[in-house]
Design a protein around this motif. Sequence first.
Motif, PDB file in Angstrom:
ATOM      1  N   LYS A  25      -0.162   4.260   6.751  1.00 19.75           N
ATOM      2  CA  LYS A  25      -1.378   3.761   7.384  1.00 19.75           C
ATOM      3  C   LYS A  25      -1.321   2.262   7.658  1.00 19.75           C
ATOM      4  O   LYS A  25      -2.278   1.692   8.183  1.00 19.75           O
ATOM      5  N   ASP A  26      -0.211   1.614   7.290  1.00 16.83           N
ATOM      6  CA  ASP A  26      -0.105   0.171   7.512  1.00 16.83           C
ATOM      7  C   ASP A  26      -0.239  -0.129   9.001  1.00 16.83           C
ATOM      8  O   ASP A  26       0.355   0.559   9.841  1.00 16.83           O
ATOM      9  N   ILE A  27      -0.987  -1.171   9.332  1.00 15.84           N
ATOM     10  CA  ILE A  27      -1.169  -1.476  10.748  1.00 15.84           C
ATOM     11  C   ILE A  27       0.103  -2.049  11.371  1.00 15.84           C
ATOM     12  O   ILE A  27       0.349  -1.863  12.562  1.00 15.84           O
ATOM     13  N   CYS A  28       0.907  -2.747  10.569  1.00 16.41           N
ATOM     14  CA  CYS A  28       2.176  -3.288  11.059  1.00 16.41           C
ATOM     15  C   CYS A  28       2.953  -3.836   9.870  1.00 16.41           C
ATOM     16  O   CYS A  28       2.514  -3.736   8.724  1.00 16.41           O
TER      17      CYS A  28
ATOM     18  N   PHE B 210       0.988  -6.518   7.514  1.00 13.35           N
ATOM     19  CA  PHE B 210      -0.136  -6.154   6.652  1.00 13.35           C
ATOM     20  C   PHE B 210       0.063  -4.743   6.116  1.00 13.35           C
ATOM     21  O   PHE B 210       0.178  -3.795   6.900  1.00 13.35           O
ATOM     22  N   ALA B 211       0.095  -4.616   4.797  1.00 14.38           N
ATOM     23  CA  ALA B 211       0.251  -3.301   4.166  1.00 14.38           C
ATOM     24  C   ALA B 211      -1.115  -2.657   3.946  1.00 14.38           C
ATOM     25  O   ALA B 211      -1.446  -2.185   2.852  1.00 14.38           O
ATOM     26  N   TYR B 212      -1.920  -2.654   5.001  1.00 14.36           N
ATOM     27  CA  TYR B 212      -3.270  -2.109   4.930  1.00 14.36           C
ATOM     28  C   TYR B 212      -3.584  -1.343   6.217  1.00 14.36           C
ATOM     29  O   TYR B 212      -2.995  -1.605   7.269  1.00 14.36           O
ATOM     30  N   SER B 213      -4.535  -0.419   6.113  1.00 14.54           N
ATOM     31  CA  SER B 213      -5.028   0.275   7.297  1.00 14.54           C
ATOM     32  C   SER B 213      -6.081  -0.599   7.971  1.00 14.54           C
ATOM     33  O   SER B 213      -6.526  -1.609   7.404  1.00 14.54           O
ATOM     34  N   ARG B 214      -6.503  -0.202   9.158  1.00 13.13           N
ATOM     35  CA  ARG B 214      -7.541  -0.969   9.850  1.00 13.13           C
ATOM     36  C   ARG B 214      -8.828  -1.011   9.026  1.00 13.13           C
ATOM     37  O   ARG B 214      -9.475  -2.057   8.923  1.00 13.13           O
TER      38      ARG B 214
ATOM     39  N   GLY C 299      -1.404 -10.977   3.766  1.00 11.89           N
ATOM     40  CA  GLY C 299      -0.304 -10.542   4.620  1.00 11.89           C
ATOM     41  C   GLY C 299       0.946 -11.360   4.402  1.00 11.89           C
ATOM     42  O   GLY C 299       1.089 -12.060   3.400  1.00 11.89           O
ATOM     43  N   ARG C 300       1.842 -11.273   5.355  1.00  8.39           N
ATOM     44  CA  ARG C 300       3.082 -12.043   5.299  1.00  8.39           C
ATOM     45  C   ARG C 300       3.551 -12.319   6.726  1.00  8.39           C
ATOM     46  O   ARG C 300       3.218 -11.597   7.655  1.00  8.39           O
TER      47      ARG C 300
ATOM     48  N   GLU D 231       1.921  -8.774  17.988  1.00  6.89           N
ATOM     49  CA  GLU D 231       1.029  -8.324  19.052  1.00  6.89           C
ATOM     50  C   GLU D 231       0.192  -7.119  18.639  1.00  6.89           C
ATOM     51  O   GLU D 231      -0.730  -6.721  19.351  1.00  6.89           O
ATOM     52  N   ILE D 232       0.500  -6.539  17.479  1.00  4.80           N
ATOM     53  CA  ILE D 232      -0.296  -5.415  16.982  1.00  4.80           C
ATOM     54  C   ILE D 232      -1.428  -5.908  16.088  1.00  4.80           C
ATOM     55  O   ILE D 232      -2.598  -5.577  16.290  1.00  4.80           O
ATOM     56  N   CYS D 233      -1.083  -6.711  15.093  1.00  5.76           N
ATOM     57  CA  CYS D 233      -2.103  -7.112  14.115  1.00  5.76           C
ATOM     58  C   CYS D 233      -3.038  -8.205  14.627  1.00  5.76           C
ATOM     59  O   CYS D 233      -4.211  -8.248  14.235  1.00  5.76           O
ATOM     60  N   LYS D 234      -2.571  -9.066  15.501  1.00  2.00           N
ATOM     61  CA  LYS D 234      -3.440 -10.157  15.956  1.00  2.00           C
ATOM     62  C   LYS D 234      -4.656  -9.648  16.736  1.00  2.00           C
ATOM     63  O   LYS D 234      -5.794 -10.009  16.405  1.00  2.00           O
ATOM     64  N   PRO D 235      -4.473  -8.809  17.766  1.00  2.00           N
ATOM     65  CA  PRO D 235      -5.664  -8.286  18.454  1.00  2.00           C
ATOM     66  C   PRO D 235      -6.550  -7.435  17.542  1.00  2.00           C
ATOM     67  O   PRO D 235      -7.775  -7.463  17.656  1.00  2.00           O
ATOM     68  N   LEU D 236      -5.920  -6.685  16.629  1.00  2.00           N
ATOM     69  CA  LEU D 236      -6.699  -5.853  15.716  1.00  2.00           C
ATOM     70  C   LEU D 236      -7.585  -6.716  14.823  1.00  2.00           C
ATOM     71  O   LEU D 236      -8.785  -6.449  14.672  1.00  2.00           O
TER      72      LEU D 236
END
Length: 296
Positions: free
Chosen positions: A154-157, A160-164, A187-188, A193-198
């Motif tokens: 479920k990690d968003i990318c 981040f080892a987290y879901s939305r 995060g780390r 381009e995945i996590c920034k817009p999210l």
Amino acid sequence: MASFGDAQGRTPGAQSYQWTHGPEQIYKKIVVSADGKTLLGGVLVGDAADYATLLQMMLNGMALPGQPESLILPALAGSAPKALGVAALPDSAQICSCHNVSKADICQAVSAGATEMGAIKQCTKAATGCGGCSALVKQVMEFQLAAQGVEVKKDICEHFAYSRQEIYHLVRVNRIHTFEQLISRYGRGHGCEICKPLVGSVLASCWNEYLLKPAHLPLQDTNDRYFANIQKDGSYSVVPRMAAGEVTPDGLIAIGEIAKRYQLYSKITGGQRIDLFGARLEQLPDIWRDLGCRRF
């Protein structure tokens, strides 16, 4: 925010159930038939995670639990999970209305080797129309993968080892207002381009700050920067806001006049909105100015 069906309870004999969480600014309402067996509509504000499955329950006439209010009440510790989720949907449930793609179609595509959203879109065309079903398509894909014994992360990318949903709670509970604060604490790396817009979307949902302020601008993709959706040919589409698909006659006339003025092609989307295609980048400020003057 999301609404569907007879959200105002105008059906004769309809009953409604409502739940509010003041501190988190969440409001949920469902409208059911007089016998309490059929879902007729609903409204979700502040937390629309259950929208897709509630919509499918309504569209497919699925039987409601003995206590319909359990569909919107939070699950208490130790209690049985709510009767929501793609597992409860019949194989015939229409997931993508734009291309008439059912749950069974998506499950068959996964079984045939389509294990990513891109492959699902290519095989079934699901989520390639208005895009409103993307989240539900992904849920069905992950459901089928899990059924086949494939671990679904479920990690968003990678940053981040987290879901939305977990990202949302981190931002809300810890009152985080910038991407830098979030990634430095939870995060780390530098983001992608995945996590920034999210994260930008989550921050906007939580704090409703101006999207283009310097702290948020780098998080926005092209569509958010210009308040329009870029197309394959480089033109843009503009989608005037229509809450629950409702619009006045004057509003329809205004959209038609603006479409003619800028020579835009119009289309009614599966999300109950009117999409205006063919706008050039330099036209966008004028189009939005005209829409704003007509209260869109």
